[in-house]
Design a protein around this motif. Structure first.
Motif, PDB file in Angstrom:
ATOM      1  N   GLU A 190       0.843  -1.214   0.000  1.00  0.00           N
ATOM      2  CA  GLU A 190       0.000   0.000   0.000  1.00  0.00           C
ATOM      3  C   GLU A 190       0.873   1.257   0.000  1.00  0.00           C
ATOM      4  O   GLU A 190       0.671   2.177  -0.804  1.00  0.00           O
ATOM      5  CB  GLU A 190      -0.909  -0.030   1.251  1.00  0.00           C
ATOM      6  CG  GLU A 190      -1.786   1.173   1.450  1.00  0.00           C
ATOM      7  CD  GLU A 190      -2.952   1.254   0.481  1.00  0.00           C
ATOM      8  OE1 GLU A 190      -3.061   2.288  -0.188  1.00  0.00           O
ATOM      9  OE2 GLU A 190      -3.730   0.286   0.383  1.00  0.00           O
ATOM     10  N   THR A 191       1.888   1.276   0.890  1.00  0.00           N
ATOM     11  CA  THR A 191       2.785   2.436   0.993  1.00  0.00           C
ATOM     12  C   THR A 191       3.558   2.651  -0.309  1.00  0.00           C
ATOM     13  O   THR A 191       3.608   3.761  -0.841  1.00  0.00           O
ATOM     14  CB  THR A 191       3.794   2.235   2.160  1.00  0.00           C
ATOM     15  OG1 THR A 191       3.051   1.962   3.339  1.00  0.00           O
ATOM     16  CG2 THR A 191       4.652   3.463   2.384  1.00  0.00           C
ATOM     17  N   TYR A 193       2.857   1.601  -3.275  1.00  0.00           N
ATOM     18  CA  TYR A 193       1.941   1.956  -4.370  1.00  0.00           C
ATOM     19  C   TYR A 193       1.610   3.452  -4.309  1.00  0.00           C
ATOM     20  O   TYR A 193       1.668   4.158  -5.319  1.00  0.00           O
ATOM     21  CB  TYR A 193       0.657   1.117  -4.278  1.00  0.00           C
ATOM     22  CG  TYR A 193      -0.387   1.515  -5.307  1.00  0.00           C
ATOM     23  CD1 TYR A 193      -0.274   1.116  -6.636  1.00  0.00           C
ATOM     24  CD2 TYR A 193      -1.466   2.331  -4.956  1.00  0.00           C
ATOM     25  CE1 TYR A 193      -1.211   1.495  -7.594  1.00  0.00           C
ATOM     26  CE2 TYR A 193      -2.403   2.721  -5.900  1.00  0.00           C
ATOM     27  CZ  TYR A 193      -2.275   2.297  -7.217  1.00  0.00           C
ATOM     28  OH  TYR A 193      -3.206   2.696  -8.153  1.00  0.00           O
ATOM     29  N   THR A 194       1.301   3.919  -3.097  1.00  0.00           N
ATOM     30  CA  THR A 194       0.965   5.343  -2.897  1.00  0.00           C
ATOM     31  C   THR A 194       2.132   6.244  -3.286  1.00  0.00           C
ATOM     32  O   THR A 194       1.946   7.322  -3.834  1.00  0.00           O
ATOM     33  CB  THR A 194       0.571   5.589  -1.414  1.00  0.00           C
ATOM     34  OG1 THR A 194      -0.383   4.593  -1.036  1.00  0.00           O
ATOM     35  CG2 THR A 194      -0.051   6.944  -1.211  1.00  0.00           C
ATOM     36  N   LYS A 195       3.347   5.775  -2.988  1.00  0.00           N
ATOM     37  CA  LYS A 195       4.544   6.587  -3.286  1.00  0.00           C
ATOM     38  C   LYS A 195       4.964   6.467  -4.751  1.00  0.00           C
ATOM     39  O   LYS A 195       5.961   7.052  -5.171  1.00  0.00           O
ATOM     40  CB  LYS A 195       5.724   6.143  -2.400  1.00  0.00           C
ATOM     41  CG  LYS A 195       5.472   6.320  -0.908  1.00  0.00           C
ATOM     42  CD  LYS A 195       5.770   7.728  -0.466  1.00  0.00           C
ATOM     43  CE  LYS A 195       5.559   7.860   1.029  1.00  0.00           C
ATOM     44  NZ  LYS A 195       5.412   9.254   1.456  1.00  0.00           N
TER      45      LYS A 195
END
Length: 265
Positions: A190-191, A193-195
């Protein structure tokens, strides 16, 4: 029948029993399928049921783009746990049950982890209750949903741009039966992907120390562990790679059979 009563005296909740053949010779002869022994079978007792109110329906997008409706319920105690959500499976099921928001519904906890709605008490329905309509667009990316002939499920075809599909494919790729990449979990995905570090499983192999450095919660040791986990995955046998790619209808067993025949990609 004896155990249907006796099981309530056990120190834990059960929903059935397993009946086994009591002969090692016969067990050997019967053998196993890919997932289970042929000499044992689960017998489920009738599931407990409870009535509660349907508050809303939300839609989850799986890694294959499959859209699953989930009913959000007024919390109710069922078979020892408090149930707040229940599966509605697909659009056909919503139609069959003729669900309306605010309906009194019957919930059963079968063999599934998420309980399911089995019926509706229409006598308690009022004229102002709104019918539940299956969406035409993906709830996550807004793409028009498709439904193939003869299939009950709706799919979002935007596999390269729909966030839960992208993250789901990466999660499938790293799991133990697939590429077995340790030190990465759904929160890390998740992290990243967001970055903007991950948009497909292939991006895992482009990760560099300096990309991760500076992201909150990632210290020297955890970065090195992630990178060594990715490096180690390059030694995984081909059958697991084929399964990891996540081609529809190619599960672990099919992947094993295909690789035994074709040997290389």
């Amino acid at each position: 029948e004896k155990w249907e009563e006796k099981r309530h005296e056990l120190p834990l909740n059960t929903d059935g029993i397993v009946i086994k053949i009591n002969s090692f010779a016969q067990r050997e002869e019967l053998g196993f399928t890919a997932k289970s022994p042929r000499w044992a079978i689960a017998y489920k007792y009738k599931a407990e049921s409870a009535a509660t109110t349907l508050e809303s329906v939300s839609y989850q997008v799986g890694r294959t783009g499959n859209i699953t409706p989930v009913a959000n319920l007024k919390p109710v105690l069922l078979a020892g746990t408090v149930v707040k959500r229940a599966s509605v499976h697909n659009a056909n099921e919503i139609e069959r049950l003729d669900l309306h928001i605010g309906d009194t519904v019957f919930v059963e906890k079968g063999g599934e982890i998420i309980p399911k709605i089995t019926g509706v008490d229409t006598s308690k329905r009022t004229a102002d209750m709104e019918a539940v309509l299956f969406p035409d667009l993906c709830p996550e990316c807004g793409t028009a949903l498709i439904r193939k002939d003869g299939e009950a499920n709706h799919y979002c075809p935007n596999e390269k741009g729909c966030p839960p599909q992208i993250k789901g494919k990466i999660e499938h790729f790293i799991q133990r039966k697939a590429m077995n990449i340790e030190n990465i979990g759904s929160e890390t995905i998740e992290t990243f992907y967001t970055k903007g570090l991950l948009s497909s499983p292939a991006d895992l192999y482009d990760l560099k120390y300096e990309d991760i450095q500076g992201i909150e919660g990632f210290k020297d040791k955890s970065i090195k562990n992630i990178l060594s986990g990715v490096e180690k995955s390059k030694e995984i046998p081909f059958k697991q790679v084929l399964f990891a790619i996540g081609i529809r209808f190619v599960g672990a067993t099919v992947a094993e059979k295909l690789t035994a025949h074709f040997l290389t990609i």
